[in-house]
Design an enzyme around this catalytic site. Sequence first.
Site, PDB file in Angstrom:
ATOM      1  N   ARG A 108      64.824  38.828  24.965  1.00  0.00           N
ATOM      2  CA  ARG A 108      64.548  40.215  24.578  1.00  0.00           C
ATOM      3  C   ARG A 108      65.825  41.043  24.552  1.00  0.00           C
ATOM      4  O   ARG A 108      65.922  41.997  23.790  1.00  0.00           O
ATOM      5  CB  ARG A 108      63.572  40.867  25.575  1.00  0.00           C
ATOM      6  CG  ARG A 108      62.180  40.283  25.537  1.00  0.00           C
ATOM      7  CD  ARG A 108      61.282  41.061  26.467  1.00  0.00           C
ATOM      8  NE  ARG A 108      61.567  42.483  26.321  1.00  0.00           N
ATOM      9  CZ  ARG A 108      61.498  43.377  27.296  1.00  0.00           C
ATOM     10  NH1 ARG A 108      61.125  43.025  28.497  1.00  0.00           N
ATOM     11  NH2 ARG A 108      61.796  44.638  27.081  1.00  0.00           N
ATOM     12  N   ARG A 115      55.290  53.576  34.180  1.00  0.00           N
ATOM     13  CA  ARG A 115      55.935  54.117  32.979  1.00  0.00           C
ATOM     14  C   ARG A 115      55.021  54.947  32.071  1.00  0.00           C
ATOM     15  O   ARG A 115      54.727  54.571  30.929  1.00  0.00           O
ATOM     16  CB  ARG A 115      56.604  52.986  32.187  1.00  0.00           C
ATOM     17  CG  ARG A 115      57.670  52.289  32.996  1.00  0.00           C
ATOM     18  CD  ARG A 115      58.333  51.178  32.253  1.00  0.00           C
ATOM     19  NE  ARG A 115      59.480  51.621  31.478  1.00  0.00           N
ATOM     20  CZ  ARG A 115      60.330  50.784  30.881  1.00  0.00           C
ATOM     21  NH1 ARG A 115      60.151  49.489  30.966  1.00  0.00           N
ATOM     22  NH2 ARG A 115      61.352  51.241  30.205  1.00  0.00           N
ATOM     23  N   ASP A 173      69.412  49.590  35.006  1.00  0.00           N
ATOM     24  CA  ASP A 173      69.444  48.329  34.258  1.00  0.00           C
ATOM     25  C   ASP A 173      70.542  47.369  34.736  1.00  0.00           C
ATOM     26  O   ASP A 173      70.619  46.241  34.249  1.00  0.00           O
ATOM     27  CB  ASP A 173      69.630  48.608  32.753  1.00  0.00           C
ATOM     28  CG  ASP A 173      68.360  49.141  32.105  1.00  0.00           C
ATOM     29  OD1 ASP A 173      67.314  49.164  32.765  1.00  0.00           O
ATOM     30  OD2 ASP A 173      68.422  49.532  30.922  1.00  0.00           O
ATOM     31  N   LYS A 218      70.879  46.954  22.569  1.00  0.00           N
ATOM     32  CA  LYS A 218      69.424  46.926  22.337  1.00  0.00           C
ATOM     33  C   LYS A 218      68.831  48.331  22.449  1.00  0.00           C
ATOM     34  O   LYS A 218      68.071  48.766  21.594  1.00  0.00           O
ATOM     35  CB  LYS A 218      68.758  46.006  23.372  1.00  0.00           C
ATOM     36  CG  LYS A 218      67.248  46.108  23.401  1.00  0.00           C
ATOM     37  CD  LYS A 218      66.629  45.176  24.405  1.00  0.00           C
ATOM     38  CE  LYS A 218      66.512  45.733  25.797  1.00  0.00           C
ATOM     39  NZ  LYS A 218      65.483  46.784  25.971  1.00  0.00           N
ATOM     40  N   ASN A 219      69.224  49.031  23.514  1.00  0.00           N
ATOM     41  CA  ASN A 219      68.596  50.329  23.767  1.00  0.00           C
ATOM     42  C   ASN A 219      69.081  51.428  22.825  1.00  0.00           C
ATOM     43  O   ASN A 219      68.453  52.482  22.739  1.00  0.00           O
ATOM     44  CB  ASN A 219      68.824  50.755  25.226  1.00  0.00           C
ATOM     45  CG  ASN A 219      67.954  49.952  26.176  1.00  0.00           C
ATOM     46  OD1 ASN A 219      67.109  49.165  25.738  1.00  0.00           O
ATOM     47  ND2 ASN A 219      68.167  50.127  27.473  1.00  0.00           N
ATOM     48  N   CYS A 275      54.345  48.323  32.687  1.00  0.00           N
ATOM     49  CA  CYS A 275      54.981  47.030  32.500  1.00  0.00           C
ATOM     50  C   CYS A 275      55.393  46.539  33.877  1.00  0.00           C
ATOM     51  O   CYS A 275      55.170  47.225  34.873  1.00  0.00           O
ATOM     52  CB  CYS A 275      56.173  47.134  31.568  1.00  0.00           C
ATOM     53  SG  CYS A 275      57.521  48.043  32.266  1.00  0.00           S
TER      54      CYS A 275
HETATM   55  C1  UD1 Z   1      65.005  53.477  28.890  1.00  0.00           C
HETATM   56  C2  UD1 Z   1      65.580  52.105  28.650  1.00  0.00           C
HETATM   57  C3  UD1 Z   1      65.439  51.233  29.898  1.00  0.00           C
HETATM   58  C4  UD1 Z   1      66.045  51.942  31.105  1.00  0.00           C
HETATM   59  C5  UD1 Z   1      65.490  53.350  31.247  1.00  0.00           C
HETATM   60  C6  UD1 Z   1      66.155  54.158  32.355  1.00  0.00           C
HETATM   61  C7  UD1 Z   1      65.199  51.802  26.287  1.00  0.00           C
HETATM   62  C8  UD1 Z   1      64.464  51.091  25.214  1.00  0.00           C
HETATM   63  N1  UD1 Z   1      64.865  51.493  27.543  1.00  0.00           N
HETATM   64  O1  UD1 Z   1      63.607  53.303  29.131  1.00  0.00           O
HETATM   65  O2  UD1 Z   1      66.110  49.999  29.654  1.00  0.00           O
HETATM   66  O3  UD1 Z   1      65.779  51.206  32.270  1.00  0.00           O
HETATM   67  O4  UD1 Z   1      65.660  54.080  30.014  1.00  0.00           O
HETATM   68  O5  UD1 Z   1      67.523  54.221  32.138  1.00  0.00           O
HETATM   69  O6  UD1 Z   1      66.092  52.601  26.022  1.00  0.00           O
HETATM   70  N2  UD1 Z   1      58.734  58.715  32.912  1.00  0.00           N
HETATM   71  C9  UD1 Z   1      57.620  59.483  33.133  1.00  0.00           C
HETATM   72  N3  UD1 Z   1      57.028  60.092  32.054  1.00  0.00           N
HETATM   73  C10 UD1 Z   1      57.509  59.966  30.789  1.00  0.00           C
HETATM   74  C11 UD1 Z   1      58.669  59.173  30.580  1.00  0.00           C
HETATM   75  C12 UD1 Z   1      59.257  58.557  31.668  1.00  0.00           C
HETATM   76  O7  UD1 Z   1      57.145  59.632  34.264  1.00  0.00           O
HETATM   77  O8  UD1 Z   1      56.941  60.530  29.845  1.00  0.00           O
HETATM   78  C13 UD1 Z   1      59.366  58.013  34.072  1.00  0.00           C
HETATM   79  C14 UD1 Z   1      59.277  56.489  33.899  1.00  0.00           C
HETATM   80  O9  UD1 Z   1      58.041  55.971  34.375  1.00  0.00           O
HETATM   81  C15 UD1 Z   1      60.447  56.015  34.731  1.00  0.00           C
HETATM   82  C16 UD1 Z   1      61.493  57.135  34.519  1.00  0.00           C
HETATM   83  O10 UD1 Z   1      60.758  58.272  34.078  1.00  0.00           O
HETATM   84  O11 UD1 Z   1      60.097  55.948  36.077  1.00  0.00           O
HETATM   85  C17 UD1 Z   1      62.566  56.782  33.513  1.00  0.00           C
HETATM   86  O12 UD1 Z   1      61.994  56.535  32.279  1.00  0.00           O
HETATM   87  P1  UD1 Z   1      62.741  56.767  30.885  1.00  0.00           P
HETATM   88  O13 UD1 Z   1      64.072  57.411  31.128  1.00  0.00           O
HETATM   89  O14 UD1 Z   1      61.811  57.414  29.941  1.00  0.00           O
HETATM   90  O15 UD1 Z   1      62.995  55.262  30.442  1.00  0.00           O
HETATM   91  P2  UD1 Z   1      62.625  54.563  29.086  1.00  0.00           P
HETATM   92  O16 UD1 Z   1      63.010  55.445  27.943  1.00  0.00           O
HETATM   93  O17 UD1 Z   1      61.231  54.035  29.153  1.00  0.00           O
END
Ligand code: UD1
Length: 419
Positions: free
Chosen positions: A398, A118, A306, A22-23, A113
């Site tokens: 999902r 996030r 995850d 999915k990711n 969420c």
């Molecule tokens: C992706 C995965 C999700 C997984 C996560 C961490 C997908 C669709 N989802 O989510 O399943 O749990 O990686 O491995 O691939 N953050 C910030 N600012 C930002 C971006 C992120 O503060 O601009 C923080 C987030 O709130 C979170 C952490 O960084 O606490 C990790 O987020 P991120 O690595 O971006 O995860 P996702 O890409 O949202």
Amino acid sequence: MDKLIIKGPTKLKGEVAISASKNATLPILAATLLFPEKIEFKNLPGLSDIKFFMQILESLGAGIEDLKSVDCTSVNKTYADYDLVRKMRASILVLGPLLSRFGEAVVSLPGGCAIGSRPVDIHLTGMEALGAEIILEKGYVKAKADRLKGAKIDLDFPSVGATENLMMAAVWAEGETLISNAAREPEIEDLANFLKEFGCDIQGAGTSRITIKGRDFKSYKPAKEIKYSIIGDRIEAATYIIAGLMTDSHIKVTHFHPEHIKAVIDVLIKMGAKLETHDNAIEVFPSGKLNGTKIDTAPFPGFPTDVQAQLMALMGISNGLSFVRENIFENRFMHVPELVRMGMDIELEASAAIIEGQTNLSPAPVMCTDLRASAALILAALVTAGESEINRIYHLDRGYENLCGKLKDLGANIERVKA
Ligand code: UD1
């Protein structure tokens, strides 16, 4: 709304084929926006998140053949509406490709969420470094640039989504982009491999320094027909491996790369699991009761957040004490009260959980709160004597393709019924 009825305890037996990740699929679908051509896929997973992302592409003008192909030749909108974006955070991934190809994008801010707030600040600072003008207005990100310019971007945190968004943005930028402190997840490498099919020059994906040599969109000509195959879902694989261990069964989990979950395998072996690694599979052998352990979630190659909930379900029936520290999301313990309702002994202290393994769980009606939390409840139900009832399973749809069917084929007594 459907629910699952699971009668346990159960033994599993046989092979389970893992679906496409999915990711990995979500950013790759976003990347189709970069290219004016029809792109076919060999193995898109049948998940509600994927169908939903296809709807976003369709709303932008893409031609979609359900779970088969995407054609972004006629994309003529650069506006992703709140009603679509709010349903799934990964929608923010359309920002980079739209901005890169069209010089503008208006995308609703995805908001928080269940597992945490996030924010998307790292995505936006990166786009600014590439020369985009960003305005936040009425809950929308409005981004503009005549043409993005390659830049050196040092991420504050190796965010998976920000790394993917910036890689896509850099594809049609002028000059070279270097992303340092980039996320190293296997899904990033898969996105890079997908982009390379279109002649993109990307080096270092899978390491913390990724370089992308930008090209001019105006001179791009589709060269060959692309039919892409997406990597197996490492999180789904880890979930079934843990199911095999919790039920003390002999099963083979196939169609994924074991090195993508090395951190999980290492922890399970330390707990006493008997596992055999094959080229694209892991065989799980009956291992008896495992021993408690300690984990800290971390960005790849660390222990994946995850898989934290699923491992906690296993810890809940292992010998002695276990400890979990969640370092990625601030609110990712919503499975805990539900696992406790099923008889597990888990205490929370800020971002840590202390788990004391139990011998007997008791069946209870429980509620899914997010995708991986739901998987943890299924795992617990498989080893609970009696009938467990799992509600709000749309979360599972999902991210787990045909979960009920796959578990049934392995011998579980599981039914999906209308609630
Ligand atoms: C992706 C995965 C999700 C997984 C996560 C961490 C997908 C669709 N989802 O989510 O399943 O749990 O990686 O491995 O691939 N953050 C910030 N600012 C930002 C971006 C992120 O503060 O601009 C923080 C987030 O709130 C979170 C952490 O960084 O606490 C990790 O987020 P991120 O690595 O971006 O995860 P996702 O890409 O949202």
